[in-house]
Scaffold this active site. Structure first.
Site, PDB file in Angstrom:
ATOM      1  N   HIS A 169       0.836  -1.203   0.000  1.00  0.00           N
ATOM      2  CA  HIS A 169       0.000   0.000   0.000  1.00  0.00           C
ATOM      3  C   HIS A 169       0.872   1.256   0.000  1.00  0.00           C
ATOM      4  O   HIS A 169       0.616   2.196  -0.771  1.00  0.00           O
ATOM      5  CB  HIS A 169      -0.919  -0.026   1.233  1.00  0.00           C
ATOM      6  CG  HIS A 169      -1.651   1.258   1.468  1.00  0.00           C
ATOM      7  ND1 HIS A 169      -2.919   1.490   0.975  1.00  0.00           N
ATOM      8  CD2 HIS A 169      -1.307   2.381   2.161  1.00  0.00           C
ATOM      9  CE1 HIS A 169      -3.314   2.697   1.340  1.00  0.00           C
ATOM     10  NE2 HIS A 169      -2.348   3.261   2.063  1.00  0.00           N
ATOM     11  N   GLU A 170       1.902   1.277   0.854  1.00  0.00           N
ATOM     12  CA  GLU A 170       2.794   2.435   0.919  1.00  0.00           C
ATOM     13  C   GLU A 170       3.578   2.608  -0.381  1.00  0.00           C
ATOM     14  O   GLU A 170       3.782   3.736  -0.853  1.00  0.00           O
ATOM     15  CB  GLU A 170       3.764   2.284   2.093  1.00  0.00           C
ATOM     16  CG  GLU A 170       3.093   2.200   3.465  1.00  0.00           C
ATOM     17  CD  GLU A 170       2.262   3.425   3.778  1.00  0.00           C
ATOM     18  OE1 GLU A 170       2.611   4.528   3.302  1.00  0.00           O
ATOM     19  OE2 GLU A 170       1.239   3.289   4.478  1.00  0.00           O
ATOM     20  N   GLU A 228      -5.841   7.025  -1.153  1.00  0.00           N
ATOM     21  CA  GLU A 228      -5.843   5.795  -0.356  1.00  0.00           C
ATOM     22  C   GLU A 228      -6.457   4.639  -1.127  1.00  0.00           C
ATOM     23  O   GLU A 228      -5.965   3.507  -1.076  1.00  0.00           O
ATOM     24  CB  GLU A 228      -6.602   6.024   0.958  1.00  0.00           C
ATOM     25  CG  GLU A 228      -5.905   6.960   1.934  1.00  0.00           C
ATOM     26  CD  GLU A 228      -4.508   6.499   2.304  1.00  0.00           C
ATOM     27  OE1 GLU A 228      -4.305   5.295   2.522  1.00  0.00           O
ATOM     28  OE2 GLU A 228      -3.606   7.360   2.359  1.00  0.00           O
ATOM     29  N   HIS A 235       1.513   4.382  -2.895  1.00  0.00           N
ATOM     30  CA  HIS A 235       1.543   5.842  -2.786  1.00  0.00           C
ATOM     31  C   HIS A 235       2.715   6.412  -3.579  1.00  0.00           C
ATOM     32  O   HIS A 235       2.580   7.436  -4.262  1.00  0.00           O
ATOM     33  CB  HIS A 235       1.670   6.261  -1.316  1.00  0.00           C
ATOM     34  CG  HIS A 235       0.386   6.204  -0.556  1.00  0.00           C
ATOM     35  ND1 HIS A 235      -0.759   6.829  -0.980  1.00  0.00           N
ATOM     36  CD2 HIS A 235       0.073   5.595   0.633  1.00  0.00           C
ATOM     37  CE1 HIS A 235      -1.729   6.615  -0.096  1.00  0.00           C
ATOM     38  NE2 HIS A 235      -1.259   5.866   0.877  1.00  0.00           N
ATOM     39  N   ASP A 253      -4.529   1.247  -2.159  1.00  0.00           N
ATOM     40  CA  ASP A 253      -5.112  -0.066  -1.856  1.00  0.00           C
ATOM     41  C   ASP A 253      -5.209  -0.918  -3.122  1.00  0.00           C
ATOM     42  O   ASP A 253      -4.900  -2.123  -3.107  1.00  0.00           O
ATOM     43  CB  ASP A 253      -6.507   0.089  -1.252  1.00  0.00           C
ATOM     44  CG  ASP A 253      -6.471   0.448   0.232  1.00  0.00           C
ATOM     45  OD1 ASP A 253      -5.374   0.392   0.827  1.00  0.00           O
ATOM     46  OD2 ASP A 253      -7.529   0.778   0.797  1.00  0.00           O
TER      47      ASP A 253
END
Length: 410
Positions: free
Chosen positions: A276-277, A354, A280, A358
């Site tokens: 997930h990070e 977000e 980003h 995801d």
């Protein structure tokens, strides 16, 4: 427009902000006892759900009291000419505009923090302690405050001094120079915050060799993401709550895992969180957020330059001698509605980011591990699983847990 009208506009803004927050908090609290959605039934057992409800109620009641106290304190300061008293007192010691501003804001910031310290102390050592989250010692609590004051004085004081110097020497064009300074500072902090600021409060250690680091490295290689800087931070010395974050860019990018995260999740779930990070980063969210923040800062400084030269702002706060620092306070209070709008915009963008992160994790790792990780993190922090939709829209920078799971299951 007269100073008196501006003064009552400021009062109205404060009261309306308080009313909106109170109303949204009330709507949200009405849903604390709702039945859990089907997708979230496995997050809490009966006892844990009762505990989460009690935690939410405790924070809600505490939040109402602290917000009311903050409003009352601000209104007393405004109606009893607190800014005039403080400004006059500073001018009795020096006539230097930069030094007056530094002393003025320093006393307000430290004084406000001292007055509200009993509230933060109660929240940490009573509420958080009662529900098993607090790991902060009293010594660490006050040491953090002292470090925060010193850091604020060093960084905030330096930037404020430079901005006032530009104002004194370039007039209304100061905002361009100020914007440049703030932009450079923002980029610098984005790159080096974890290396320079975090160590003042927490110990960071490289993630040791082992199966977890191997899995992280294998995942990073599979998505073409070069990362050598993987650190573990000792978040457990303050709280049992877990987190992970990505910071920096270019050669300074790093992934930071809370030690509590490593203890709470399986290795595959940790990799899902990191996926997930990485999402980003791959979707350039850090850069986009930085650009948006810089643009909003530029707009705010430009608007400040338009109003700051008008002595009516100082007079609206009861201060007879116009000054940059008093004008900043009045402008900040009047700017609140615009700040709320930009904040809502940033929250909308953040929630969109977000979802994108995801989706990236779902595509490059798997959805099941991320869903399990999110559920565990929510359970361990006694998160609110049934927030009111309007509360989410107004306050949340992330989608609710249910919204994220529904998206991950698509």
């Amino acid at each position: 427009m007269t100073p008196q009208i501006i003064f009552y506009c400021i009062i109205a803004i404060l009261l309306i902000d308080f009313y909106i927050d109170t109303w949204l908090g009330y709507l949200n609290a009405k849903h604390y006892n709702d039945a859990l959605p089907t997708d979230l039934l496995d997050v809490y057992d009966v006892d844990a759900y009762k505990k989460s409800q009690a935690y939410k109620q405790a924070n809600y009641k505490f939040g109402k009291l602290s917000a009311l106290f903050s409003l009352a304190l601000t209104l007393v300061f405004l109606f009893f000419d607190g800014f005039q008293v403080l400004d006059t007192y500073m001018r009795s010691y020096t006539s230097n505009s930069i030094l007056i501003a530094l002393l003025f804001f320093g006393i307000i910031m430290i004084g406000s923090d001292l007055i509200t310290t009993p509230f933060s102390y109660y929240h940490t050592f009573v509420i958080e302690e009662k529900f098993g989250f607090n790991k902060t010692s009293k010594k660490l609590f006050f040491l953090d405050k002292l470090k925060g004051w010193l850091l604020g004085a060093l960084l905030g004081g330096s930037i404020l001094s430079i901005i006032i110097w530009f104002y004194n020497n370039s007039g209304t064009n100061f905002w361009l120079y100020a914007w440049g300074i703030v932009t450079v500072f923002s980029v610098f902090m984005n790159m080096f915050y974890a290396k320079l600021i975090v160590p003042l409060f927490n110990k960071q250690s490289p993630l040791p060799e082992g199966s977890l680091r191997t899995k992280i490295s294998n995942y990073a290689s599979s998505v073409g993401f070069k990362i050598d800087n993987i650190f573990v931070i000792d978040g457990s010395k303050r709280s049992t709550k877990a987190n992970a974050y990505f910071s920096g860019f270019g050669s300074q990018k790093r992934i930071t895992l809370y030690d509590t995260l490593i203890n709470d999740l399986t290795e595959d779930e940790i990799v899902a969180v990191l996926a997930h990070e990485v999402g980003h980063y791959k979707r350039k969210h850090i850069v986009y957020n930085l650009i948006i923040s810089i643009l909003i800062t530029g707009f705010t400084l430009w608007l400040l330059s338009v109003f700051i030269v008008n002595p009516i702002l100082s007079k609206a706060l009861g201060v007879s001698t116009p000054s940059f620092h008093i004008g900043m306070v009045a402008f900040g209070l009047l700017y609140s509605p615009i700040s709320q709008i930009t904040g809502l915009f940033m929250n909308i963008i953040s929630r969109k980011f977000e979802y994108q992160a995801d989706n990236y994790a779902k595509q490059t790792h798997n959805a099941a591990d991320l869903i399990n990780a999110l559920k565990k993190l929510s359970k361990n922090s006694l998160s609110n699983l049934t927030p009111h939709n309007w509360y989410v829209w107004y306050h949340y920078s992330h989608p609710s847990l249910l919204q994220r799971i529904v998206n991950l299951k698509k």
